[in-house]
Write a protein that holds these residues in place. Structure first.
Motif, PDB file in Angstrom:
ATOM      1  N   MET A 178       0.947  -2.276 102.611  1.00  0.00           N
ATOM      2  CA  MET A 178       0.729  -3.721 102.645  1.00  0.00           C
ATOM      3  C   MET A 178      -0.735  -4.068 102.404  1.00  0.00           C
ATOM      4  SD  MET A 178       1.826  -6.733 102.731  1.00  0.00           S
ATOM      5  CE  MET A 178       3.570  -6.501 103.080  1.00  0.00           C
ATOM      6  N   GLN A 179      -1.649  -3.263 102.957  1.00  0.00           N
ATOM      7  CA  GLN A 179      -3.076  -3.512 102.706  1.00  0.00           C
ATOM      8  C   GLN A 179      -3.375  -3.421 101.210  1.00  0.00           C
ATOM      9  OE1 GLN A 179      -4.662  -0.558 105.568  1.00  0.00           O
ATOM     10  NE2 GLN A 179      -5.720  -2.255 106.557  1.00  0.00           N
ATOM     11  N   GLY A 180      -2.804  -2.402 100.569  1.00  0.00           N
ATOM     12  CA  GLY A 180      -2.975  -2.259  99.125  1.00  0.00           C
ATOM     13  C   GLY A 180      -2.375  -3.438  98.378  1.00  0.00           C
ATOM     14  N   LYS A 181      -1.227  -3.861  98.815  1.00  0.00           N
ATOM     15  CA  LYS A 181      -0.531  -4.966  98.131  1.00  0.00           C
ATOM     16  C   LYS A 181      -1.319  -6.276  98.218  1.00  0.00           C
ATOM     17  CE  LYS A 181       3.799  -7.618  98.294  1.00  0.00           C
ATOM     18  NZ  LYS A 181       3.680  -8.073  96.897  1.00  0.00           N
ATOM     19  N   ILE A 182      -1.881  -6.538  99.410  1.00  0.00           N
ATOM     20  CA  ILE A 182      -2.661  -7.784  99.578  1.00  0.00           C
ATOM     21  C   ILE A 182      -3.853  -7.778  98.615  1.00  0.00           C
ATOM     22  CG2 ILE A 182      -4.135  -9.081 101.180  1.00  0.00           C
ATOM     23  CD1 ILE A 182      -2.219  -8.147 103.451  1.00  0.00           C
ATOM     24  N   LEU A 183      -4.535  -6.621  98.528  1.00  0.00           N
ATOM     25  CA  LEU A 183      -5.700  -6.516  97.643  1.00  0.00           C
ATOM     26  C   LEU A 183      -5.291  -6.637  96.171  1.00  0.00           C
ATOM     27  CD1 LEU A 183      -8.817  -5.960  97.949  1.00  0.00           C
ATOM     28  CD2 LEU A 183      -8.310  -3.609  97.285  1.00  0.00           C
ATOM     29  N   ARG A 184      -4.210  -5.946  95.819  1.00  0.00           N
ATOM     30  CA  ARG A 184      -3.706  -5.934  94.444  1.00  0.00           C
ATOM     31  C   ARG A 184      -3.282  -7.343  93.992  1.00  0.00           C
ATOM     32  NH1 ARG A 184       0.250  -2.682  95.523  1.00  0.00           N
ATOM     33  NH2 ARG A 184      -0.990  -0.802  95.225  1.00  0.00           N
ATOM     34  N   ASP A 185      -2.493  -7.994  94.834  1.00  0.00           N
ATOM     35  CA  ASP A 185      -2.005  -9.341  94.502  1.00  0.00           C
ATOM     36  C   ASP A 185      -3.164 -10.324  94.333  1.00  0.00           C
ATOM     37  OD1 ASP A 185       0.519  -8.315  94.679  1.00  0.00           O
ATOM     38  OD2 ASP A 185       1.045  -9.289  96.582  1.00  0.00           O
ATOM     39  N   TRP A 186      -4.142 -10.177  95.195  1.00  0.00           N
ATOM     40  CA  TRP A 186      -5.326 -11.054  95.170  1.00  0.00           C
ATOM     41  C   TRP A 186      -6.131 -10.831  93.880  1.00  0.00           C
ATOM     42  CZ3 TRP A 186     -10.461  -8.990  95.984  1.00  0.00           C
ATOM     43  CH2 TRP A 186     -11.461  -9.942  96.199  1.00  0.00           C
ATOM     44  N   ALA A 187      -6.303  -9.560  93.515  1.00  0.00           N
ATOM     45  CA  ALA A 187      -7.052  -9.246  92.292  1.00  0.00           C
ATOM     46  C   ALA A 187      -6.352  -9.851  91.071  1.00  0.00           C
ATOM     47  CB  ALA A 187      -7.195  -7.731  92.137  1.00  0.00           C
ATOM     48  N   ILE A 188      -5.040  -9.737  91.048  1.00  0.00           N
ATOM     49  CA  ILE A 188      -4.281 -10.304  89.919  1.00  0.00           C
ATOM     50  C   ILE A 188      -4.387 -11.828  89.933  1.00  0.00           C
ATOM     51  CG2 ILE A 188      -1.937 -10.602  88.964  1.00  0.00           C
ATOM     52  CD1 ILE A 188      -1.353  -7.727  90.143  1.00  0.00           C
ATOM     53  N   ARG A 189      -4.212 -12.399  91.122  1.00  0.00           N
ATOM     54  CA  ARG A 189      -4.208 -13.860  91.269  1.00  0.00           C
ATOM     55  C   ARG A 189      -5.518 -14.490  90.802  1.00  0.00           C
ATOM     56  NH1 ARG A 189      -2.790 -13.637  96.371  1.00  0.00           N
ATOM     57  NH2 ARG A 189      -4.640 -14.304  97.480  1.00  0.00           N
ATOM     58  N   HIS A 190      -6.625 -13.789  91.013  1.00  0.00           N
ATOM     59  CA  HIS A 190      -7.935 -14.368  90.692  1.00  0.00           C
ATOM     60  C   HIS A 190      -8.547 -13.788  89.413  1.00  0.00           C
ATOM     61  CE1 HIS A 190      -8.161 -16.807  94.277  1.00  0.00           C
ATOM     62  NE2 HIS A 190      -7.745 -15.773  94.973  1.00  0.00           N
ATOM     63  N   GLY A 191      -7.792 -13.010  88.698  1.00  0.00           N
ATOM     64  CA  GLY A 191      -8.311 -12.463  87.441  1.00  0.00           C
ATOM     65  C   GLY A 191      -9.468 -11.503  87.634  1.00  0.00           C
TER      66      GLY A 191
END
Lengths: 174, 437
Positions: free
Chosen positions: B75-88
């Motif tokens: 989940m920690q990885g997912k939060i970081l990954r999703d955020w990186a994608i979301r903000h380009g």
């Protein structure tokens, strides 16, 4: 402002690091509340009983270079969720100290000689601290033994304590 | 009055002075990993401030627990990954392309002389090796860095550490004694000044030995500055810095000399004012090993020789780079590690891993009996990939010997890759000198 009054937990050792305050294996927790049972789990301190000594305490009084090591803000959070918002020491590691104020908590430095006196007078007693933010004093109380200790924090640190932390302050100002 | 490197960098990044000696500075880079960033992200979302100041200046990596070991770390990885994608955020390094943050970010060319960098990781001071001001911060400072691109610091005073070898001929040749490496130099310094010896200060490393050091060695030096309490370690930029960065900056400058000229504005002035100057003669320095639960508890290896070990770990942001693996492999070549010892090596990035494969280094480790793991921080802080059991002892090239650091009840002895390799062969702490030509 957070509560800076209450019973004292004395940690009589210098260089207590953030791995001792909250071991890395608990850094996978997403909520601060989940850290609560693990505070000071790995501390190297003769006579310290994690199960008994933390309960009911609101203030930590310790020695020098408190909070050295890792940058983990989980260390202040682990104190916060246990109801401890104030640490008094003769010195702090930079990141830990900043993390405390960034959370609207206080890491207050007092002179080493004064700290020695507090340890000598109170460490073996059931002690409470009353913090007066207007007069900038700590009142140490154990039965009829009372000691008033003045302290200073910078105007900037005080503004973080009043604002409840750095995020809103920075977003408003920069 | 002249200025130190840190003072020059602060002056070039001044934003505000909200009170007294507090300086708010602008940031050139905000580095993120999956342990301290997700809570910052979640908090920003809860505050309705899910924004980033500049996606091109934010770099993110999953490195502490990778591959994820359980649902929480996933989940920690997912939060970081999703955020990186979301903000380009384009510079995001996920499994297969990820490495230890303080090894992969410099390797990608993200650190430049004069930069200001923060990360929610205390070993961020590593990047000062490039003449940058790089500081570890907590989650709240990280959060503000992500949101606004600023951070507040007291303007730090600097301690100058002049490292030389009086036994050298000519005297300024900057050579280390045989069997002694950057790790031994920094362990010795921490032993000398203590874990509180540089609190709130910047440590500026200089002198003939530093001039001669590679970027890998300078990163080892700066990496452990925080173990003496320092805000950042710094090595002033020179031609070694330019050579390392050249592949990333060759379109920005007409020549290496021109790049050096430009970076020289972040070299200290001769009349700069230092809090303290330490002259460190390493002519008689022996390999160093820690013995207690604090990184300033160091002894020469000769006094630690014979100490029982269960595990040897070679890796981390301190000593998981190619030169470190090369040194260890030169000792392990054609030998087996002791039956009683578990050997673990973790190349710090995929590029280091790949080069170590090409050079035959990985084969040497495997033939010696080492387990080769993917790049990760895991074992260093007892999170994964090499956790100790109660009562076990590890000879480690990492940076912290705190109680429980690599596993509850475990003991960690910090040392150089050479000493760790020699110890792996012997099965107890040993000097590498017998294996060195």
């Amino acid at each position: 402002m957070k509560n800076f009054n209450g019973k004292v937990l004395f940690l009589d050792r210098s260089d207590i690091n953030t791995d001792e305050i909250i071991p890395a294996k608990y850094l996978t927790e997403i909520s601060k509340e989940a850290l609560k049972p693990y505070l000071l789990e790995d501390i190297v301190l003769q006579g310290f009983n994690q199960a008994k000594d933390i309960k009911g305490k609101s203030v930590v009084v310790t020695r020098d270079n408190f909070g050295c090591g890792s940058s983990r803000e989980h260390a202040p959070w682990a104190f916060e969720v246990n109801g401890i918002n104030l640490v008094i020491a003769s010195g702090f590691a930079r990141i830990f100290r900043q993390n405390m104020f960034n959370c609207g908590m206080m890491a207050v430095e007092i002179d080493k000689a004064l700290l020695d006196r507090i340890f000598n007078l109170f460490a073996d007693k059931d002690t409470a601290v009353e913090t007066d933010m207007d007069k900038m004093t700590f009142k140490f109380i154990a039965d009829d033994l009372i000691e008033i200790v003045p302290f200073t924090i910078s105007e900037y640190d005080f503004s973080l304590v009043k604002a409840g932390g750095w995020v809103d302050y920075a977003d408003k100002n920069y | 009055m002249g200025k130190t490197v840190a003072e020059k960098i602060f002056d070039a990044h001044h934003v505000d002075c909200p009170s007294g000696d507090i300086h708010v500075i602008s940031l050139d880079a905000v580095f993120c990993h999956e342990i301290t960033t997700p809570i910052a992200i979640t908090d920003l979302m809860e505050r309705g401030k899910d924004r980033v100041f500049d996606p091109s200046k934010i770099k993110a990596v999953i490195d502490h627990v990778t591959p994820a070991k359980d649902s929480k770390t996933a989940m920690q990885g997912k939060i970081l990954r999703d955020w990186a994608i979301r903000h380009g955020i384009k510079d995001f390094f996920d499994i297969g392309r990820n490495g230890v943050c303080h090894a992969i970010f410099p390797e990608k060319g993200f650190v430049r002389p004069g930069f200001t960098i923060i990360m929610g990781d205390s070993h961020t001071c590593t990047h000062g090796a490039f003449g940058a001001f790089a500081a570890g911060v907590g989650t709240t400072d990280l959060e503000v860095g992500i949101l606004k691109g600023v951070c507040a610091f007291k303007k730090p005073e600097s301690i100058k550490v002049n490292i030389f070898n009086s036994a050298n001929n000519p005297p300024n040749s900057g050579n280390l004694p045989k069997g002694v490496y950057a790790k031994d130099v920094i362990l010795s310094l921490i032993g000398q000044i203590g874990v509180n010896g540089a609190t709130n200060k910047v440590v500026e490393f200089c002198g003939p030995v530093v001039d001669k050091m590679s970027m890998d060695e300078r990163m080892t030096l700066c990496n452990m500055a925080v173990e003496a309490g320092a805000t950042s370690g710094i090595c002033a930029p020179d031609m070694v810095t330019v050579e390392y960065l050249w592949q990333f900056i060759k379109d920005e400058y007409t020549s290496k000399e021109a790049a050096l000229q430009s970076f020289s504005k972040f070299r200290p002035d001769n009349d700069a004012n230092y809090f303290k100057i330490i002259d460190m003669d390493i002519s008689s320095l022996q390999p160093q090993v820690t013995f207690g639960y604090k990184p300033d508890q160091v002894k020469p290896v000769s006094q630690m020789e014979g100490t029982r070990i269960d595990q040897v770990y070679i890796g981390s942001c301190t000593n998981g780079r190619l030169e470190d693996l090369e040194i260890a492999a030169s000792i392990l070549q054609g030998k087996k590690i002791a039956d009683s010892v578990r050997g673990i090596v973790s190349p710090a990035t995929p590029d280091i891993y790949s080069k170590a494969l090409d050079k035959g280094i990985i084969k040497i480790f495997m033939d010696a009996g080492f387990c080769v793991t993917n790049p990760t921080c895991g074992a260093c802080l007892g999170m994964s990939n090499g956790v100790l059991a109660d009562g076990e002892v590890c000879a480690s090239t990492t940076n912290r010997n705190f109680n429980g650091r690599m596993g509850k009840g475990g003991m960690v002895h910090l040392m150089s890759p050479a000493t760790a390799a020699a110890s792996a062969i012997k099965g107890y702490i040993a000097n590498s000198d017998i294996y060195l030509l």
